[in-house]
Design a protein around this motif. Structure first.
Motif, PDB file in Angstrom:
ATOM      1  N   VAL A 111       0.456 -45.423   7.438  1.00  0.00           N
ATOM      2  CA  VAL A 111      -0.626 -46.198   8.049  1.00  0.00           C
ATOM      3  C   VAL A 111      -0.126 -47.519   8.623  1.00  0.00           C
ATOM      4  O   VAL A 111      -0.920 -48.435   8.841  1.00  0.00           O
ATOM      5  CB  VAL A 111      -1.803 -46.448   7.082  1.00  0.00           C
ATOM      6  CG1 VAL A 111      -2.632 -45.197   6.917  1.00  0.00           C
ATOM      7  CG2 VAL A 111      -1.330 -46.969   5.750  1.00  0.00           C
ATOM      8  N   GLY A 112       1.171 -47.638   8.859  1.00  0.00           N
ATOM      9  CA  GLY A 112       1.646 -48.726   9.696  1.00  0.00           C
ATOM     10  C   GLY A 112       2.067 -50.003   9.002  1.00  0.00           C
ATOM     11  O   GLY A 112       2.297 -51.003   9.670  1.00  0.00           O
ATOM     12  N   CYS A 113       2.166 -50.023   7.674  1.00  0.00           N
ATOM     13  CA  CYS A 113       2.681 -51.222   7.020  1.00  0.00           C
ATOM     14  C   CYS A 113       4.158 -51.386   7.360  1.00  0.00           C
ATOM     15  O   CYS A 113       4.830 -50.413   7.689  1.00  0.00           O
ATOM     16  CB  CYS A 113       2.541 -51.104   5.503  1.00  0.00           C
ATOM     17  SG  CYS A 113       0.861 -51.208   4.942  1.00  0.00           S
ATOM     18  N   PRO A 114       4.689 -52.609   7.279  1.00  0.00           N
ATOM     19  CA  PRO A 114       6.117 -52.786   7.516  1.00  0.00           C
ATOM     20  C   PRO A 114       6.922 -52.219   6.340  1.00  0.00           C
ATOM     21  O   PRO A 114       6.657 -52.546   5.186  1.00  0.00           O
ATOM     22  CB  PRO A 114       6.294 -54.296   7.603  1.00  0.00           C
ATOM     23  CG  PRO A 114       4.966 -54.894   7.400  1.00  0.00           C
ATOM     24  CD  PRO A 114       4.003 -53.863   6.978  1.00  0.00           C
ATOM     25  N   PHE A 136      14.295 -57.406  16.544  1.00  0.00           N
ATOM     26  CA  PHE A 136      13.406 -57.141  17.683  1.00  0.00           C
ATOM     27  C   PHE A 136      14.272 -57.028  18.933  1.00  0.00           C
ATOM     28  O   PHE A 136      15.423 -57.475  18.934  1.00  0.00           O
ATOM     29  CB  PHE A 136      12.412 -58.299  17.861  1.00  0.00           C
ATOM     30  CG  PHE A 136      11.398 -58.407  16.768  1.00  0.00           C
ATOM     31  CD1 PHE A 136      10.182 -57.761  16.874  1.00  0.00           C
ATOM     32  CD2 PHE A 136      11.670 -59.147  15.624  1.00  0.00           C
ATOM     33  CE1 PHE A 136       9.244 -57.853  15.863  1.00  0.00           C
ATOM     34  CE2 PHE A 136      10.738 -59.236  14.608  1.00  0.00           C
ATOM     35  CZ  PHE A 136       9.527 -58.588  14.732  1.00  0.00           C
ATOM     36  N   ALA A 196       0.676 -46.282  25.859  1.00  0.00           N
ATOM     37  CA  ALA A 196       0.925 -47.429  24.975  1.00  0.00           C
ATOM     38  C   ALA A 196       1.465 -47.004  23.613  1.00  0.00           C
ATOM     39  O   ALA A 196       2.317 -47.678  23.036  1.00  0.00           O
ATOM     40  CB  ALA A 196      -0.358 -48.229  24.805  1.00  0.00           C
ATOM     41  N   LEU A 197       0.952 -45.868  23.097  1.00  0.00           N
ATOM     42  CA  LEU A 197       1.361 -45.458  21.756  1.00  0.00           C
ATOM     43  C   LEU A 197       2.688 -44.699  21.771  1.00  0.00           C
ATOM     44  O   LEU A 197       3.274 -44.470  20.719  1.00  0.00           O
ATOM     45  CB  LEU A 197       0.277 -44.563  21.135  1.00  0.00           C
ATOM     46  CG  LEU A 197      -1.040 -45.259  20.804  1.00  0.00           C
ATOM     47  CD1 LEU A 197      -2.112 -44.228  20.491  1.00  0.00           C
ATOM     48  CD2 LEU A 197      -0.848 -46.208  19.630  1.00  0.00           C
ATOM     49  N   GLN A 238       9.570 -53.528  16.263  1.00  0.00           N
ATOM     50  CA  GLN A 238      10.346 -54.043  15.130  1.00  0.00           C
ATOM     51  C   GLN A 238      11.155 -52.920  14.475  1.00  0.00           C
ATOM     52  O   GLN A 238      10.667 -51.812  14.288  1.00  0.00           O
ATOM     53  CB  GLN A 238       9.430 -54.708  14.117  1.00  0.00           C
ATOM     54  CG  GLN A 238       8.253 -53.832  13.721  1.00  0.00           C
ATOM     55  CD  GLN A 238       7.369 -54.521  12.714  1.00  0.00           C
ATOM     56  OE1 GLN A 238       7.828 -54.986  11.683  1.00  0.00           O
ATOM     57  NE2 GLN A 238       6.082 -54.580  13.015  1.00  0.00           N
ATOM     58  N   PRO A 244       1.971 -44.746  12.830  1.00  0.00           N
ATOM     59  CA  PRO A 244       1.170 -43.671  12.251  1.00  0.00           C
ATOM     60  C   PRO A 244       0.893 -42.544  13.244  1.00  0.00           C
ATOM     61  O   PRO A 244       0.896 -42.751  14.454  1.00  0.00           O
ATOM     62  CB  PRO A 244      -0.136 -44.365  11.863  1.00  0.00           C
ATOM     63  CG  PRO A 244       0.187 -45.805  11.818  1.00  0.00           C
ATOM     64  CD  PRO A 244       1.275 -46.034  12.787  1.00  0.00           C
ATOM     65  N   ALA A 269       5.273 -56.138  18.512  1.00  0.00           N
ATOM     66  CA  ALA A 269       5.149 -55.694  17.126  1.00  0.00           C
ATOM     67  C   ALA A 269       5.529 -54.230  16.958  1.00  0.00           C
ATOM     68  O   ALA A 269       6.017 -53.826  15.900  1.00  0.00           O
ATOM     69  CB  ALA A 269       3.725 -55.920  16.632  1.00  0.00           C
ATOM     70  N   ASP A 270       5.325 -53.427  18.017  1.00  0.00           N
ATOM     71  CA  ASP A 270       5.632 -52.003  17.866  1.00  0.00           C
ATOM     72  C   ASP A 270       7.135 -51.734  17.960  1.00  0.00           C
ATOM     73  O   ASP A 270       7.575 -50.605  17.738  1.00  0.00           O
ATOM     74  CB  ASP A 270       4.865 -51.166  18.905  1.00  0.00           C
ATOM     75  CG  ASP A 270       5.246 -51.523  20.338  1.00  0.00           C
ATOM     76  OD1 ASP A 270       6.017 -52.488  20.538  1.00  0.00           O
ATOM     77  OD2 ASP A 270       4.765 -50.834  21.257  1.00  0.00           O
ATOM     78  N   THR A 314      15.553 -57.533   9.704  1.00  0.00           N
ATOM     79  CA  THR A 314      14.545 -57.065  10.652  1.00  0.00           C
ATOM     80  C   THR A 314      14.923 -57.565  12.034  1.00  0.00           C
ATOM     81  O   THR A 314      15.297 -58.727  12.178  1.00  0.00           O
ATOM     82  CB  THR A 314      13.159 -57.604  10.268  1.00  0.00           C
ATOM     83  OG1 THR A 314      12.844 -57.123   8.973  1.00  0.00           O
ATOM     84  CG2 THR A 314      12.100 -57.128  11.260  1.00  0.00           C
ATOM     85  N   LYS A 368      10.425 -50.134  11.879  1.00  0.00           N
ATOM     86  CA  LYS A 368       9.972 -50.725  10.614  1.00  0.00           C
ATOM     87  C   LYS A 368       8.511 -50.391  10.327  1.00  0.00           C
ATOM     88  O   LYS A 368       7.969 -50.779   9.295  1.00  0.00           O
ATOM     89  CB  LYS A 368      10.158 -52.248  10.671  1.00  0.00           C
ATOM     90  CG  LYS A 368      10.162 -52.915   9.303  1.00  0.00           C
ATOM     91  CD  LYS A 368      10.296 -54.422   9.392  1.00  0.00           C
ATOM     92  CE  LYS A 368      10.070 -55.053   8.028  1.00  0.00           C
ATOM     93  NZ  LYS A 368      10.175 -56.521   8.076  1.00  0.00           N
ATOM     94  N   ILE A 369       7.860 -49.685  11.253  1.00  0.00           N
ATOM     95  CA  ILE A 369       6.432 -49.385  11.065  1.00  0.00           C
ATOM     96  C   ILE A 369       6.304 -48.060  10.331  1.00  0.00           C
ATOM     97  O   ILE A 369       6.756 -47.015  10.806  1.00  0.00           O
ATOM     98  CB  ILE A 369       5.705 -49.308  12.411  1.00  0.00           C
ATOM     99  CG1 ILE A 369       5.976 -50.584  13.210  1.00  0.00           C
ATOM    100  CG2 ILE A 369       4.217 -49.117  12.214  1.00  0.00           C
ATOM    101  CD1 ILE A 369       5.525 -50.484  14.636  1.00  0.00           C
TER     102      ILE A 369
END
Lengths: 296, 490
Positions: free
Chosen positions: A225-228, A179, A145-146, A190, A290, A187-188, A177, A220-221
């Protein structure tokens, strides 16, 4: 300070506060009547439909009035001043201590049973171990998944309203932005798409054909720590993460130029299809977001 | 004909069934020392009561679910927006439930003040050496209360599922993910899969309203029971020794003061809840993993996690790559730093005992100046976390002072090492000089007092005369108060 309050108290005591002009009892009564009025007013505000500021203020007056009345009341009670008492000891009498210790040890008094005692620990340990397994139900195994996203070869880029991105969508200097089409909620997946002047990009080896006509797309992640990574400074060609100020150089493969991020933003290989739509050549060639233990 | 008052009849009825009078007599006569700094822990306790009351009310209206709904309500700016049921219900609490907004804001203010009171209480206990034998257990319980409360604050803040809180959850998830070896599993098990997902709101709700409050209530009960058993510490003063305790009887003077304090704390929180806006979630919009940018620029978490956010911000971009594995950057500020922080807090009473070789029981408190090294270490630690907290607002500072965020961050990276050292030496020498000169830092210089002697001359009064115990004068009025009979023997 202690001395002055004591003096004040002393002056108050005989008739309840001659020194301050108003007897303590009258002050307490005024406070309590104000508290009553505020509480009734609060009920009225509710009945009338409620109003946050009035509710807070009236509740504050009501509670504060009672609180101050109680403290005035307590002051009037302190006629005896402070008192001193004995602490006593915490540890018990030797006799009691020994009796408890012996009673506890009685459970293993039988010599033949000592050898079996360990098995209680074994059985208990096994039970605890088996009880760990229900925790496993709390979430899926990470699996792949990651490591992957929803981007597939040929997937069109769509913006946040679901409109496909065409080669003329952005002016040079613009960004948006995007997708993958048909996976707009992934979400992963973007990406932030930036358009710079053709030839301005310094592509990394192997990425020479990933940015057609000045279009370049990065995850965009934020790898921190994963903020856009949602801010684009056009004059410096930098992407900025608003959470912890990591900065990425768009022209140099989104290399982190400042901040806590340690890695470049993964780059999505782009191409333009025959109808002029922006598409992905493939998924990212590294995990987005991250870092984690098995990232590489 | 006069009837027995209802209070008496009620007490008799209870005593005949429970035999409460012996305990009640001793309890009402229990002595609690009077000092303003002993009230701080009480403020925390009363905030917890307010948190429970307002929190229970909020649970009646909050929907802990991430199901997507389309907002139709009085807040027109979000009309027709897709959002989670959790966020929609927090809008309903704010706009449609009568008194809902005041309750929500009181809950938030009470949480902020609760955490502040906990930290100040911790400092009071630290700087006065109140953690020393026999009170190590209560220190450990107290640190656990701090940890559980910070976690519960974070979960509560996250429940509303607005743009800011969702970003905070994302950061928490990333920190969990960064833990070596087990991080991926830990993050997936705790959050219910890859972030964002539909599981975590329900989970955080159970943690926030059931598990952690129950833990906090239990720990608080134990904290108070141990305090009751061990009796409170006291500062040095005339007649005070390690073996006695000076203060007010629990009933009526201490109880009336303390209940009065409860009402005043609640009054302040109610006034703040009504008049001071806090966490206006409707302005942030629902959480959208792609959309955090506008709101998260210049936004800070609640103050008690600010130090962690600051640490994330000023940590240089380093990570460890070994044998094909990665120890990611947020692991150090996000997991190692809090691990060291709370580990050292737990260990402090035992560490200090190791260095001072002081194994005695202490019921008399130190003033900060009495233990210069401890106070200096405390000041250094506080300056360290203050820098981290301020660094959590580096983007705000950058825009206020019109400098690049890079410069601010670099400044903090230096200050974080320099300031604690300065704080240590300044505090230590201040303590030593205060202890030597015997001048109170806020009291100013007193001059010298003289007294007329019998022969008509003058003599100087020893300025430290008051410090000496006056056994004869004060103790005489202590144990045997003319206003009440002596308490029954234990």
């Amino acid at each position: 300070m202690g001395a002055s309050t004591a003096a004040k108290r002393g002056a108050e005591r005989p008739d309840g506060g001659a020194a301050e002009g108003m007897p303590a009892e009258r002050r307490i009564a005024i406070l309590l009547l104000a508290a009553t009025a505020a509480a009734l007013g609060l009920a009225g505000v509710y009945i009338a439909g409620g109003q946050p500021q009035a509710e807070g203020a009236l509740l504050g007056i009501s509670l504060g009035g009672i609180g101050m009345a109680l403290i005035l009341w307590a002051r009037g009670l302190s006629t005896e001043g402070t008192v001193m008492g004995d602490r006593g000891t915490l540890a018990g009498e030797d006799e009691d201590v020994e009796a408890v210790e012996e009673a506890v040890e009685e459970i293993t008094d039988e010599p033949g049973r000592r050898s079996v005692l360990k098995l209680f620990w074994v059985a208990g340990g096994a039970l605890v171990l088996s009880a760990v397994f229900p925790i496993r139900s709390l979430g899926p195994a990470p699996g792949r998944a990651l490591l992957t996203t929803a981007w597939r070869p040929g997937a069109r880029l769509v913006d946040e309203e679901g409109r496909p991105v065409r080669v003329e969508t952005l002016e040079v200097g613009g960004f948006l932005t995007a997708f993958p089409q048909d996976a707009e909620h992934a979400a992963d997946s973007q990406v932030v798409v930036v358009r710079v002047a053709d030839g301005e990009i310094r592509p990394r080896p192997g990425r020479e054909n990933w940015s057609p006509q000045g279009y370049i797309a990065y995850s965009k992640i934020c790898p921190h720590v994963g903020c856009p990574v949602g801010l684009y400074q056009q004059d410096t060609r930098e992407l900025l993460c608003p959470c912890h100020q990591s900065t990425f150089d768009v022209l140099d493969g989104a290399r982190p130029s400042f901040g806590p991020a340690t890695r470049s933003l993964p780059q999505l290989p782009l191409s333009v299809d025959r109808e002029g739509f922006l598409t992905a050549q493939a998924d990212f060639d590294e995990p987005v977001g991250p870092g984690f233990w098995n990232r590489d | 004909m006069s009837r027995t008052p209802i209070t008496r009849r009620l007490f008799r009825w209870t005593d005949e069934r429970l035999g409460a009078s012996h305990f009640a007599r001793k309890a009402l006569d229990k002595i609690f020392p009077d000092h303003w700094s002993f009230m701080i822990g009480e403020i925390a306790m009363y905030c917890f009561v307010i948190l429970i009351v307002t929190g229970v009310y909020l649970t009646f209206f909050f929907v802990p679910a991430s199901d997507e709904v389309i907002y139709r309500g009085p807040y027109k700016a979000l009309e027709g927006t897709t959002m989670s049921a959790a966020y929609a219900s927090s809008l309903d609490i704010s706009f449609e439930v009568r008194s809902g907004l005041v309750m929500r804001q009181m809950h938030h203010w009470a949480a902020l003040i609760f955490m502040a009171a906990l930290v100040v209480h911790l400092c009071r206990v630290f700087f006065t050496g109140a953690f020393r034998r026999p009170r190590e257990i209560n220190w450990i319980i107290g640190v656990t209360l701090l940890v559980t409360s910070i976690m519960n604050g974070f979960f509560g803040y996250s429940l509303l599922d607005d743009l800011l809180s969702g970003t905070g959850v994302r950061v928490g998830y990333s920190i969990a993910l960064s833990i070596p070896v087990a991080g991926e599993y830990l993050a997936f098990l705790f959050f219910g899969g890859e972030f964002p997902n539909t599981e975590f709101i329900t989970r955080f709700f159970v943690l926030h309203v059931l598990l952690l409050p129950a833990a906090i209530a239990g720990l608080l009960g134990a904290h108070l029971a141990i305090l009751w058993r061990q009796k409170h510490t006291q500062f040095r003063g005339p007649g005070r020794t390690e073996d006695n305790i000076e203060g007010s009887h629990l009933w009526p003077s201490y109880a009336a003061k303390s209940i009065g304090l409860f009402f005043i704390v609640t009054a302040v929180i109610a006034a703040l809840g009504g008049l001071a806006q806090i966490n206006p979630v409707w302005l942030y919009g629902p959480y959208d993993p792609a959309q955090a940018s506008a709101a998260t620029a210049g936004s800070q978490p609640d103050w008690y996690v600010g130090w962690l956010d600051g640490a994330l911000r000023i940590m240089p971009g380093w990570e460890i790559r070994v044998w094909g594995h990665t120890v990611a950057n947020p692991f150090f500020p996000g997991a190692v730093l809090p691990g060291i922080t709370f580990g050292l807090l737990y260990a402090w009473p035992f560490l200090e005992r190791r260095f001072t070789k002081d194994r005695d029981a202490h019921n008399l408190l130190d003033r900060p100046r009495d233990a210069p090294v401890r106070s200096a270490l405390g000041a250094a630690t506080l300056s360290f976390y203050t820098i981290l907290f301020i660094a959590g607002g580096n983007d705000v500072l950058a825009s206020v002072f019109k400098v690049a965020p890079e410069s601010i961050t670099n400044l903090f990276r230096i200050l974080i090492f320099v300031l604690p050292v300065i704080a240590f030496f300044v505090t230590r020498s201040a303590c030593r000089s205060l202890a030597r000169d015997k001048v109170h830092p806020f009291g100013g210089t007193v001059g010298s007092r003289v007294r007329r002697t019998a022969t008509g001359g003058y003599e100087l009064i020893d300025p430290h005369e008051d410090d000496k115990p006056k056994v004869g004068s004060v103790l005489a009025t202590a144990e045997t108060s003319p206003f009440r009979p002596p308490p029954p023997p234990d």
